[in-house]
Design an enzyme around this catalytic site. Structure first.
Site, PDB file in Angstrom:
ATOM      1  CG  ASP A 271      22.817 -41.645 -13.752  1.00  0.00           C
ATOM      2  OD1 ASP A 271      21.987 -40.974 -13.107  1.00  0.00           O
ATOM      3  OD2 ASP A 271      23.868 -42.095 -13.262  1.00  0.00           O
TER       4      ASP A 271
ATOM      5  CE  LYS B 238      22.564 -38.390  -6.338  1.00  0.00           C
ATOM      6  NZ  LYS B 238      23.669 -38.468  -5.384  1.00  0.00           N
TER       7      LYS B 238
ATOM      8  CG  HIS C 198      27.254 -42.975  -9.425  1.00  0.00           C
ATOM      9  ND1 HIS C 198      26.761 -44.125  -8.863  1.00  0.00           N
ATOM     10  CD2 HIS C 198      27.429 -42.100  -8.402  1.00  0.00           C
ATOM     11  CE1 HIS C 198      26.636 -43.953  -7.552  1.00  0.00           C
ATOM     12  NE2 HIS C 198      27.044 -42.735  -7.246  1.00  0.00           N
TER      13      HIS C 198
ATOM     14  CB  CYS D 281      30.048 -44.006  -6.523  1.00  0.00           C
ATOM     15  SG  CYS D 281      29.578 -44.182  -4.818  1.00  0.00           S
TER      16      CYS D 281
ATOM     17  CD  GLN E  21      25.027 -35.454  -9.065  1.00  0.00           C
ATOM     18  OE1 GLN E  21      24.583 -34.341  -8.771  1.00  0.00           O
ATOM     19  NE2 GLN E  21      25.475 -36.297  -8.158  1.00  0.00           N
TER      20      GLN E  21
HETATM   21  C1  PLP Z   1      25.495 -39.573 -11.601  1.00  0.00           C
HETATM   22  C2  PLP Z   1      24.893 -40.391 -10.516  1.00  0.00           C
HETATM   23  N1  PLP Z   1      24.242 -41.521 -10.835  1.00  0.00           N
HETATM   24  C3  PLP Z   1      23.657 -42.285  -9.915  1.00  0.00           C
HETATM   25  C4  PLP Z   1      23.711 -41.959  -8.579  1.00  0.00           C
HETATM   26  C5  PLP Z   1      23.084 -42.876  -7.600  1.00  0.00           C
HETATM   27  O1  PLP Z   1      22.037 -42.287  -6.934  1.00  0.00           O
HETATM   28  P1  PLP Z   1      21.331 -43.029  -5.747  1.00  0.00           P
HETATM   29  O2  PLP Z   1      22.392 -43.345  -4.745  1.00  0.00           O
HETATM   30  O3  PLP Z   1      20.338 -42.060  -5.242  1.00  0.00           O
HETATM   31  O4  PLP Z   1      20.714 -44.276  -6.294  1.00  0.00           O
HETATM   32  C6  PLP Z   1      24.377 -40.793  -8.191  1.00  0.00           C
HETATM   33  C7  PLP Z   1      24.457 -40.364  -6.797  1.00  0.00           C
HETATM   34  O5  PLP Z   1      25.213 -40.691  -5.957  1.00  0.00           O
HETATM   35  C8  PLP Z   1      24.988 -40.004  -9.189  1.00  0.00           C
HETATM   36  O6  PLP Z   1      25.660 -38.906  -8.865  1.00  0.00           O
END
Ligand code: PLP
Lengths: 141, 407
Positions: free
Chosen positions: B195, B221, B118, B361, B198
């Protein structure tokens, strides 16, 4: 309005069988247009004569049905017209989306009227105007 | 439609919302207990926590610190001091990049990540590499999304100082071998940043078992309110890192020209904190633990299998990633011949079916997969067979709406 009425026959036809998709050998102006947030990308080529008449035009690119069909419909409209007329049509198209153009003006857009209801889909307006914005940028350069 | 899902009734949005919500990887729906917890905080405990010397403020502080314990418990942290509250995963990853990477990485060091991250787990490392002169290296998966061990051995070397990897891909749904990556990173003398945005909502995650140095996730999430996220860091690492943001609440003492900083984790929590969000997160964690990861897994696996079977029957649909539903963790990305993902999502919305479309993203992954963008359906514990069936019935209607079957 049914949400999906934007995908009418006119729009679908221009998306599936675009008339002006392709490249030309001798354009006088070429311009790229992009919607970074959704990845729609187009390149428009125009051949404008000494007299300011748009003699021919075509586009390449990829994107959603709305962005691709809208460019094709736009080229249908402006080929054979003067630069000034094309910019006037740009104003009408933008006016149609903002709800400020009159019925008579909108009639001038011919098939591009098919995009009138796009104002009910705010997330997709930028797709519909991509080609027109690119055209405007071409003439303002 | 709800008969075979006992949890759906806990989510107020479904009571008079007609849509099939299939975008939980973007954000989950919230159960009553979470919404009520946040409300209860404001109604009965609201004061600026960690500041006031009166009972109400102390109560707010207690609620906030209880939430920290709850988060520590969920992921197996040794102490609540290892849990730093942030706004979300993105902020937590930036905290590690600015505070750890900028301090401890230098020219010639290597940061290893993957092409499937991401943007939130890519851009902070791009920044760290640019500022420190470290080199970014990328692990490339096989077509089904798996990271082969040989690839890991090729890229993690004695120069590697930091490995940053997503636990579960938000596009392919595949689980990366983070335990193995942690072992390899540690053998090379590097730290690993996981990270888990998910993963924590869907599968049990234990930082001891993974031997994670840093691990992040977002409350939203996991059914918690927006605006609360978690950074886990090993205490010894957090101790030696400088603060990320500076200001109120994170100090020990301040003079006009300098300051000493508060103990962990407050050193990293500058300014007034999101105590109500944390309290809501605690309610979400308790709700999730009440349901149990086993039940979540069963619901998601069954529905993913049903979804993938159905998609495979549509010759114009192409699933990205593994053929095995069990490797998708409730996330299925796909493309459709002749239809752009934005049109798919827009048209499905007309039939009250909510899925995501775009690059999610993860633009580098889209390029790696050779697609401009994809449509993505993602599931959570409140989804039903009915939701999946509606999507499967909706896709032929997308083709019809676009006039593709008349070609
Ligand atoms: C794998 C992953 N990392 C990071 C994020 C970023 O999360 P957030 O937008 O809550 O900071 C997301 C979500 O969109 C994600 O799916």
């Amino acid at each position: 309005m049914a949400l999906n009425s934007i995908y009418n026959e006119i729009l679908n036809e221009h998306n599936i069988r675009p008339t002006h998709k392709g490249e030309m050998a001798d354009p006088t102006i070429t311009m790229d247009g992009k919607n970074p947030s959704c990845g729609d990308e187009i390149t428009i080529q125009l051949k404008v004569g000494e007299d300011g008449i748009i003699e021919d035009g075509c586009f390449t690119g990829s994107g959603c049905a709305i962005s691709q069909a809208s460019v094709d419909m736009m080229l249908d409209l402006i080929i054979g017209e003067s630069k000034e007329r094309a910019l006037k049509l740009y104003d009408i198209f933008m006016g149609m989306i903002k709800g400020t153009a009159s019925e008579e003006e909108i009639e001038e857009l011919d098939e591009a009227m098919a995009l009138k209801d796009i104002s009910h889909m705010p997330a997709r307006v930028k797709c519909a105007v991509l080609g027109w914005r690119t055209l405007d940028a071409m003439f303002k350069e | 439609m709800n008969i075979n899902n006992p949890y759906r009734k806990d989510f107020p949005i479904f009571r008079d919302f007609p849509a099939a919500y299939l975008d939980s990887a973007a954000t989950a729906q919230r159960p009553d207990c979470v919404i009520e917890a946040e409300k209860r905080f404001y109604e009965t405990m609201n004061a600026n926590p960690l500041r006031g010397l009166y009972r109400l403020s102390m109560e707010a502080t207690e609620a906030y610190e209880d939430a920290r314990e709850s988060a520590a418990g969920l992921i197996g942290a040794k102490s609540p001091a290892e849990i730093v509250f942030t706004r979300n995963s993105t902020e937590a990853l930036n905290l590690v990049a600015y505070s750890y990477a900028l301090t401890f990485l230098k020219e010639g060091d290597e940061i290893v990540t993957t092409v499937m991250e991401h943007h939130s787990n890519l851009l902070p490392w791009q920044m760290a590499a640019q500022r420190t002169g470290a080199v970014l290296k990328f692990l490339e998966p096989l077509p089904d999304g798996t990271l082969p061990e040989e690839e890991i051995d090729r890229k993690i070397t004695e120069k590697t100082r930091l490995v940053a990897v997503g636990h579960i891909s938000n596009v392919l749904g595949i689980e990366n071998p983070v335990r193995l990556l942690a072992q390899k990173a540690h053998a090379a003398g590097a730290v690993i940043v996981i990270d888990a945005a998910q993963s924590v909502p869907h599968i049990p995650v234990d930082v001891q078992e993974l031997d994670a140095d840093f691990l992040v996730f977002s409350g939203h999430k996991l059914m918690a309110p927006f605006g609360i996220g978690v950074l886990y860091g090993k205490e010894a690492l957090l101790e030696k890192m400088p603060p990320f943001l500076r200001g109120g609440e994170m100090i020990e003492s301040v003079s006009l020209t300098e300051a000493t900083f508060a103990e962990l984790p407050h050193k990293f929590e500058a300014g007034t904190v999101n105590a109500a969000g944390a309290y809501g997160l605690k309610a979400a964690i308790e709700y999730l633990q009440g349901v149990g990861y086993q039940a979540v897994r069963e619901i998601e696996d069954n529905l993913t299998a049903l979804l993938m079977e159905g998609l495979k029957e549509l010759p114009y649909v192409h699933i990205q990633g593994s053929e095995d539903p069990k490797k998708h963790n409730g996330i299925v990305s796909f493309t459709m011949d002749g239809a752009h993902p934005h049109d798919i999502s827009s048209i499905l919305d007309g039939f009250d079916i909510n899925i995501r479309a775009g690059h999610h993203c993860a633009e580098p992954l889209m390029r790696f997969l050779g697609v401009g963008s994809t449509a993505r359906a993602s599931l959570y514990l409140y989804n039903t067979k009915g939701d999946v069936e509606r999507l499967l019935e909706g896709l032929p209607k997308v083709r019809e709406t676009l006039g593709l079957d008349r070609v």
